[in-house]
Scaffold this motif. Structure first.
Motif, PDB file in Angstrom:
ATOM      1  N   GLU A   1      -4.598   8.646 -11.516  1.00 53.17           N
ATOM      2  CA  GLU A   1      -2.970   9.502 -11.262  1.00 53.17           C
ATOM      3  C   GLU A   1      -3.022   8.631 -10.386  1.00 53.17           C
ATOM      4  N   TYR A   2      -1.828   9.018  -9.640  1.00 48.39           N
ATOM      5  CA  TYR A   2      -0.995   8.422  -8.292  1.00 48.39           C
ATOM      6  C   TYR A   2       0.199   8.825  -7.633  1.00 48.39           C
ATOM      7  N   MET A   3      -0.206   8.822  -6.316  1.00 45.82           N
ATOM      8  CA  MET A   3       1.671   9.627  -6.239  1.00 45.82           C
ATOM      9  C   MET A   3       2.529   9.241  -4.664  1.00 45.82           C
ATOM     10  N   VAL A   4       3.466   8.748  -4.662  1.00 44.90           N
ATOM     11  CA  VAL A   4       3.808   8.905  -3.446  1.00 44.90           C
ATOM     12  C   VAL A   4       4.241   9.953  -2.424  1.00 44.90           C
ATOM     13  N   GLU A   5       3.514   9.236  -1.293  1.00 44.25           N
ATOM     14  CA  GLU A   5       2.527  10.230  -0.075  1.00 44.25           C
ATOM     15  C   GLU A   5       3.767  10.100   1.163  1.00 44.25           C
ATOM     16  N   ASP A   6       4.148  11.339   2.631  1.00 42.36           N
ATOM     17  CA  ASP A   6       4.724  10.563   3.453  1.00 42.36           C
ATOM     18  C   ASP A   6       6.495   9.767   2.715  1.00 42.36           C
ATOM     19  N   GLU A   7       6.697  10.003   1.881  1.00 43.03           N
ATOM     20  CA  GLU A   7       8.045   9.735   1.360  1.00 43.03           C
ATOM     21  C   GLU A   7       8.149   8.119   1.028  1.00 43.03           C
ATOM     22  N   ASN A   8       6.850   7.267   1.395  1.00 39.81           N
ATOM     23  CA  ASN A   8       6.987   5.536   0.718  1.00 39.81           C
ATOM     24  C   ASN A   8       5.409   5.557   0.822  1.00 39.81           C
ATOM     25  N   ILE A   9       4.758   5.641   0.714  1.00 43.73           N
ATOM     26  CA  ILE A   9       3.378   5.668   0.559  1.00 43.73           C
ATOM     27  C   ILE A   9       2.919   5.698  -0.182  1.00 43.73           C
ATOM     28  N   ILE A  10       1.890   4.129  -0.993  1.00 41.26           N
ATOM     29  CA  ILE A  10       0.696   5.507  -2.061  1.00 41.26           C
ATOM     30  C   ILE A  10      -0.236   5.430  -1.413  1.00 41.26           C
ATOM     31  N   LYS A  11      -1.472   6.135  -1.854  1.00 34.91           N
ATOM     32  CA  LYS A  11      -3.234   5.700  -1.560  1.00 34.91           C
ATOM     33  C   LYS A  11      -3.213   6.647  -2.648  1.00 34.91           C
TER      34      LYS A  11
END
Length: 334
Positions: free
Chosen positions: A238-248
């Motif tokens: 599972e992954y998600m977008v953080e801080d509007e435009n970053i995927i970690k």
């Protein structure tokens, strides 16, 4: 009249003031002079002066003049490993080369060989005009698993046969409307929620509670293929977008073969690129790979992003060549 008389009396008594008025000299020295022109001390602060309009403009002009000029990047590469970073562009590496460097860093630093490999994906969320891609979350099934951990998945269904299939494929919780109350009261907590289409109208009370985990076709958590959905969310990443435009997210373990790490990374990047049409340009602006204890390495994006546009161009060129051949054949026949 009183003032001149006082002065005359003081002149007469002045030579004998030491024995007539003992200690008078010390008192007069300690007391302030009566006729002095020094202003008295003010117990209050002075009013602040209002700044002139012209002074504000001069300050702005001074700040503009003091703007720091940017250093020009040099085109040549550094000769050795010790150099000033702001004089050179950040180096980028091919994916296989970067993975090899991470493995070498681990050996030189004597760190744990089974540490995780992470990627930071910087996205271009812009669409037409002022529109942007909404932040999203997704799960992807990697070709090579790097952990034995499995997620807990709940399956919503009222069909007994579907419930049996869900239990056989590893569902943690299976049920229907009776689960709604327990979920709202936080008595049931799982990692993912999966449902069949027939029960969706009855799950509306859970929409605000589950939010992003609410079953939907966009996240592949709503459908009839229960075994496939369970495999995706039990074993997937599972992954998600953080801080509007970053995927970690993490993608592998450092002790895995380089080919497997590369395959996992490409799988994640291709899944991310499905959330933005290729007609708006590349979705990934920058890609950085690192391990748990190493620095981040900037990757070359050549060969990592989907090449659908090039394929379409090649097809159009082939169709144009075919049309030209047909036209030539028709002209010859005539």
């Amino acid at each position: 009249m009183a003032a001149p008389a006082g002065r005359c009396l003081w002149r007469v008594l002045a030579p004998r003031r030491r024995w007539i008025f003992p200690g008078l000299d010390q008192r007069l020295a300690a007391a302030p002079a009566l006729g002095s022109g020094a202003p008295p001390a003010r117990p209050y602060a002075a009013a602040a002066k209002t700044a002139k309009k012209g002074s504000q403009k001069t300050k702005q002009e001074e700040t503009k003049k003091k703007q720091v000029t940017k250093r020009r990047l040099l085109m040549s590469k550094p000769v050795d490993d010790v150099y000033l970073t702001w004089y050179y562009e950040r180096p980028s590496y091919d994916l296989e080369e970067a993975v090899g460097m991470l493995k070498k860093f681990q050996e030189l630093d004597f760190t744990h060989p089974k540490q995780y490999v992470y990627i930071n994906v910087f996205l271009d969320m812009a669409l037409q005009k002022k529109k942007k891609v909404d932040p999203f979350a997704s799960a992807v099934l990697l070709p090579y698993r790097f952990t034995d951990e499995t997620n807990k998945v709940l399956v919503f269904t009222e069909n007994e046969q579907e419930a049996e299939i869900a239990r056989e494929n590893g569902a943690a919780v299976v049920g229907g409307l009776e689960l709604i109350k327990w979920i709202l009261e936080d008595e049931i907590q799982v990692d993912f929620y999966v449902a069949v289409p027939a029960i969706m109208p009855k799950l509306i009370p859970l929409r605000n509670k589950l939010r992003r985990k609410y079953p939907s076709t966009k996240r592949n958590s709503l459908g009839h293929d229960i075994p496939k959905m369970l495999q995706l969310f039990r074993e997937g990443l599972e992954y998600m977008v953080e801080d509007e435009n970053i995927i970690k997210t993490r993608i592998a373990r450092l002790d895995m073969p380089t080919e497997q790490i590369v395959a996992n990374l490409k799988t994640v990047i291709h899944d991310i690129c499905t959330f933005k049409p290729l007609t708006y340009g590349p979705f990934v602006r920058k890609l950085v790979i690192r391990s748990s204890t190493s620095e981040g390495l900037l990757l070359n994006l050549d060969g990592l992003l989907p090449q659908v546009e090039k394929v379409q161009e090649e097809e159009e060129e082939e169709n144009a060549d075919d049309n030209e051949e047909k036209n030539v054949q028709e002209s010859v026949s005539t």
